[in-house]
Design a protein around this motif. Structure first.
Motif, mmCIF file in Angstrom:
data_model
loop_
_atom_site.group_PDB
_atom_site.id
_atom_site.type_symbol
_atom_site.label_atom_id
_atom_site.label_comp_id
_atom_site.label_asym_id
_atom_site.label_seq_id
_atom_site.Cartn_x
_atom_site.Cartn_y
_atom_site.Cartn_z
ATOM 1 N N ARG A 102 -0.669 13.739 11.477
ATOM 2 C CA ARG A 102 0.540 13.467 12.266
ATOM 3 C C ARG A 102 0.616 14.382 13.489
ATOM 4 N NH1 ARG A 102 5.727 15.554 8.916
ATOM 5 N NH2 ARG A 102 4.753 14.418 7.228
ATOM 6 N N ASP A 106 2.275 10.553 17.179
ATOM 7 C CA ASP A 106 3.736 10.544 17.281
ATOM 8 C C ASP A 106 4.313 10.215 15.913
ATOM 9 O OD1 ASP A 106 6.403 10.155 17.802
ATOM 10 O OD2 ASP A 106 6.128 8.678 19.386
ATOM 11 N N ALA A 108 7.306 9.950 14.930
ATOM 12 C CA ALA A 108 8.418 8.989 14.985
ATOM 13 C C ALA A 108 7.887 7.558 15.002
ATOM 14 C CB ALA A 108 9.280 9.258 16.216
ATOM 15 N N GLU A 109 6.776 7.351 15.699
ATOM 16 C CA GLU A 109 6.168 6.016 15.723
ATOM 17 C C GLU A 109 5.625 5.647 14.345
ATOM 18 O OE1 GLU A 109 2.562 3.538 17.972
ATOM 19 O OE2 GLU A 109 3.058 5.598 18.574
ATOM 20 N N ALA A 111 6.807 6.664 11.509
ATOM 21 C CA ALA A 111 7.966 6.387 10.664
ATOM 22 C C ALA A 111 8.520 4.988 10.921
ATOM 23 C CB ALA A 111 9.048 7.436 10.907
ATOM 24 N N ARG A 112 8.584 4.601 12.194
ATOM 25 C CA ARG A 112 9.093 3.266 12.527
ATOM 26 C C ARG A 112 8.173 2.170 11.998
ATOM 27 N NH1 ARG A 112 10.096 5.877 17.521
ATOM 28 N NH2 ARG A 112 8.160 5.007 18.375
ATOM 29 N N PRO A 118 13.727 4.312 8.978
ATOM 30 C CA PRO A 118 13.208 5.648 9.295
ATOM 31 C C PRO A 118 14.303 6.681 9.502
ATOM 32 C CG PRO A 118 12.941 4.165 11.167
ATOM 33 C CD PRO A 118 13.349 3.323 9.992
ATOM 34 N N ASP A 119 15.546 6.226 9.776
ATOM 35 C CA ASP A 119 16.637 7.184 9.963
ATOM 36 C C ASP A 119 16.982 7.907 8.673
ATOM 37 O OD1 ASP A 119 17.378 4.363 9.504
ATOM 38 O OD2 ASP A 119 19.417 5.156 9.230
ATOM 39 N N ASP A 122 13.874 12.853 6.774
ATOM 40 C CA ASP A 122 14.155 14.169 7.334
ATOM 41 C C ASP A 122 12.840 14.932 7.323
ATOM 42 O OD1 ASP A 122 15.188 16.524 8.222
ATOM 43 O OD2 ASP A 122 16.154 17.074 6.333
ATOM 44 N N ALA A 125 7.889 17.163 12.921
ATOM 45 C CA ALA A 125 6.897 16.423 13.699
ATOM 46 C C ALA A 125 5.473 16.826 13.344
ATOM 47 C CB ALA A 125 7.135 16.639 15.184
#
Length: 260
Positions: A102, A106, A108-109, A111-112, A118-119, A122, A125
């Motif tokens: 990771r 990214d 966040a990408e 997770a999406r 994904p929200d 917790d 990065a």
């Protein structure tokens, strides 16, 4: 005349962060040796083996897994504060593990792509070794660790001496067991020249190149090895995939030395 105070039994604690539990299982796989160790120490915290927990402080703490959440970071600081000796075990704890891929992308990408919500996550990065957050007394490499090396490290710390864990490469281990070099004999790409010994040169003994499970050795010269990997048929993408496994951040740092 006063009598000397009774000697207390040393306490051992084992903790898990982000990992697969394989290194803790290596401790359980010690079997007869573990029974002998249990007679010399009090296992005060080891949820993989028992729900009985004694609070710290601990004489020796083993930590498996990488730091991937804010709670992990806070927890490892508490473990450090409660432990006389802190030993990290396995590639996750010593280099960030395979989850540290990771760090090169990214999160966040990711997770999406993977999670419907994904929200709810917790997470940090990055996935980082324990040593990035607290002082560590010894790092035991491997994915998973070697049971013989684990027993040596535990025995050494309990006896108050330095662990006898050599820092040579897998190539040295191949020669000790009489294994013919797979690169020289067959042109097989192999990370043995730059990988820390500890597995007993298992993969080369079966005709396969080393995958770097134990991370870089102390004398690793990865920039010198990379042209040989390309010579033996690996393109840039294949070299990248070979290096980005169990110890990706550690090997990536060495590869930076080749880049202008």
């Amino acid at each position: 005349m006063s009598t000397p105070a009774a000697q207390t039994t040393p306490t051992l604690a084992v903790f898990k962060l982000a990992s697969c539990d394989g290194c803790q299982l290596t401790l359980l796989d010690c079997e007869d040796e573990l029974l002998g160790l249990a007679g010399q120490v009090e296992i005060a915290h080891f949820l993989e083996a028992s729900s009985a927990v004694r609070p710290g402080p601990y004489d020796v703490a083993l930590v498996e897994g990488s730091v991937t959440t804010a709670e992990d970071a806070a927890r490892v600081r508490r473990i450090r504060a409660e432990s006389r000796h802190l030993i990290t075990i396995g590639a996750c704890a010593t280099a960030g593990g395979i989850q540290a891929l990771r760090n090169l992308a990214d999160v966040a990408e990711f997770a999406r792509t993977v999670y419907a919500r994904p929200d709810y996550l917790d997470t940090l990065a990055t996935s980082t070794p324990v040593s990035a957050h607290v002082d560590v007394d010894f790092e035991l490499r491997g994915c998973p660790i070697d049971r013989g090396q684990l027993l040596e490290v535990l025995t050494a710390h309990l006896a108050g001496r330095k662990p006898d864990i050599p820092d040579h490469s897998v190539c040295f281990a191949c020669k000790r067991r009489g294994t013919v070099c797979v690169t020289v004999a067959h042109g097989t790409p192999c990370l043995g020249p730059v990988t820390h010994a500890g597995c007993g040169a298992l993969c080369p003994a079966y005709g396969r190149g080393c995958f770097g499970c134990f991370g870089p050795s102390g004398s690793a010269n990865l920039p010198a090895l990379l042209p040989l990997l390309r010579r033996d048929g690996l393109d840039e993408r294949a070299v990248e995939r070979l290096l980005h496994t169990f110890n990706a951040p550690a090997f990536d740092a060495l590869a930076e030395e080749e880049r202008p």
